[in-house]
Design a protein around this motif. Sequence first.
Motif, short mmCIF file in Angstrom:
data_model
loop_
_atom_site.label_atom_id
_atom_site.label_comp_id
_atom_site.label_asym_id
_atom_site.label_seq_id
_atom_site.Cartn_x
_atom_site.Cartn_y
_atom_site.Cartn_z
N ALA A 13 10.16 -3.45 9.69
CA ALA A 13 9.12 -4.35 9.19
C ALA A 13 9.60 -5.79 9.14
O ALA A 13 10.78 -6.06 8.95
N GLY A 14 8.65 -6.70 9.33
CA GLY A 14 8.94 -8.12 9.20
C GLY A 14 9.48 -8.80 10.45
O GLY A 14 9.86 -9.97 10.39
N PHE A 25 -2.81 -2.37 8.40
CA PHE A 25 -4.13 -1.75 8.57
C PHE A 25 -4.04 -0.24 8.38
O PHE A 25 -4.85 0.35 7.67
N CYS A 26 -3.06 0.38 9.03
CA CYS A 26 -2.90 1.84 8.92
C CYS A 26 -2.61 2.25 7.48
O CYS A 26 -3.12 3.27 7.00
N ALA A 27 -1.80 1.47 6.79
CA ALA A 27 -1.39 1.82 5.43
C ALA A 27 -2.54 1.72 4.44
O ALA A 27 -2.59 2.47 3.47
N GLN A 28 -3.46 0.78 4.67
CA GLN A 28 -4.50 0.53 3.68
C GLN A 28 -5.90 0.94 4.13
O GLN A 28 -6.67 1.43 3.31
N ASP A 29 -6.24 0.70 5.39
CA ASP A 29 -7.64 0.77 5.80
C ASP A 29 -8.02 1.92 6.71
O ASP A 29 -9.21 2.16 6.93
N ILE A 30 -7.06 2.64 7.25
CA ILE A 30 -7.41 3.73 8.16
C ILE A 30 -8.20 4.82 7.45
O ILE A 30 -9.01 5.51 8.05
N VAL A 31 -8.00 4.92 6.12
CA VAL A 31 -8.77 5.91 5.36
C VAL A 31 -10.27 5.59 5.39
O VAL A 31 -11.10 6.49 5.26
N LEU A 32 -10.62 4.32 5.60
CA LEU A 32 -12.04 3.95 5.70
C LEU A 32 -12.68 4.56 6.94
O LEU A 32 -13.84 4.96 6.91
N ILE A 33 -11.91 4.65 8.02
CA ILE A 33 -12.40 5.31 9.24
C ILE A 33 -12.64 6.79 8.94
O ILE A 33 -13.65 7.36 9.35
N MET A 34 -11.72 7.39 8.20
CA MET A 34 -11.86 8.80 7.87
C MET A 34 -13.08 9.04 6.97
O MET A 34 -13.81 10.02 7.16
N GLN A 85 16.14 -3.21 -2.47
CA GLN A 85 15.68 -4.41 -1.77
C GLN A 85 14.99 -3.93 -0.49
O GLN A 85 15.62 -3.27 0.33
N VAL A 86 13.71 -4.21 -0.35
CA VAL A 86 12.95 -3.73 0.80
C VAL A 86 12.12 -4.87 1.39
O VAL A 86 11.95 -5.91 0.76
N THR A 87 11.60 -4.63 2.59
CA THR A 87 10.62 -5.54 3.17
C THR A 87 9.26 -4.97 2.79
O THR A 87 8.82 -3.97 3.35
N VAL A 138 5.57 -0.20 5.36
CA VAL A 138 5.22 -1.40 4.59
C VAL A 138 5.99 -1.48 3.26
O VAL A 138 5.83 -2.45 2.52
N GLY A 139 6.77 -0.46 2.93
CA GLY A 139 7.67 -0.54 1.79
C GLY A 139 7.15 -0.04 0.46
O GLY A 139 7.76 -0.32 -0.57
N VAL A 140 6.06 0.73 0.46
CA VAL A 140 5.52 1.17 -0.83
C VAL A 140 5.72 2.67 -1.11
O VAL A 140 5.41 3.12 -2.21
N HIS A 141 6.24 3.41 -0.13
CA HIS A 141 6.50 4.84 -0.34
C HIS A 141 7.75 5.29 0.40
O HIS A 141 8.12 4.73 1.43
#
Length: 192
Positions: A13-14, A25-34, A85-87, A138-141
């Motif tokens: 990342a970064g 987009f994949c991390a946050q919004d792909i669920v909207l397509i589903m 420490q993550v990105t 994206v560093g959240v999981h």
Amino acid sequence: MNDNLFQLLNRMAGHYDWIDDFMEFCAQDIVLIMIAVIACLWLTGKESFQKSAFFACLTAAVSLLIGSLIISPAVDHPRPFVAHQVTQLIAHAPDASFPSDHATFAFSLAFAIWFTNRRLGVALLALSVLTGIARVYVGVHYPADIAGAIVLSFVVGFLVHKLSGILNFLPMIPIRIYRKIADKLTFLPRAQ
């Protein structure tokens, strides 16, 4: 191993904006397509598709409740950006990370559909895998958060599928309501 896999993905990342944008987009919004796919199944007016859509939503709701009310507080695992420490490419509250809610939601919908429609289920599973990988990127999981979501979603999806014969009366309530509305609104597909 969990940390090593996390570092392997998050280290990428970064570096390239277009990859980061795609992963965000994949991390946050792909669920909207589903969600749109499930809505389209419902709006066909075909009873078998509507039942699949209903049971997919039920699977997601049960999985999310079990994950957020039972498993997450019991495990109480910190997110990667809290412990290391993550990105981090997207903002997120520093709450417990196991299992991933986004991945639980995505995989619950995908497995529920997969049990009744293999082709569409495989497509939704592919979107779910993208969501899971992106949540780590994206560093959240952590990868284990995604793996936990997959197992939880599969188990709940399997149980809902096996109990769908007994629970068959549940989707008929909203299906009847849909039919009454569709009879009055000519632009909605009629029941089939």
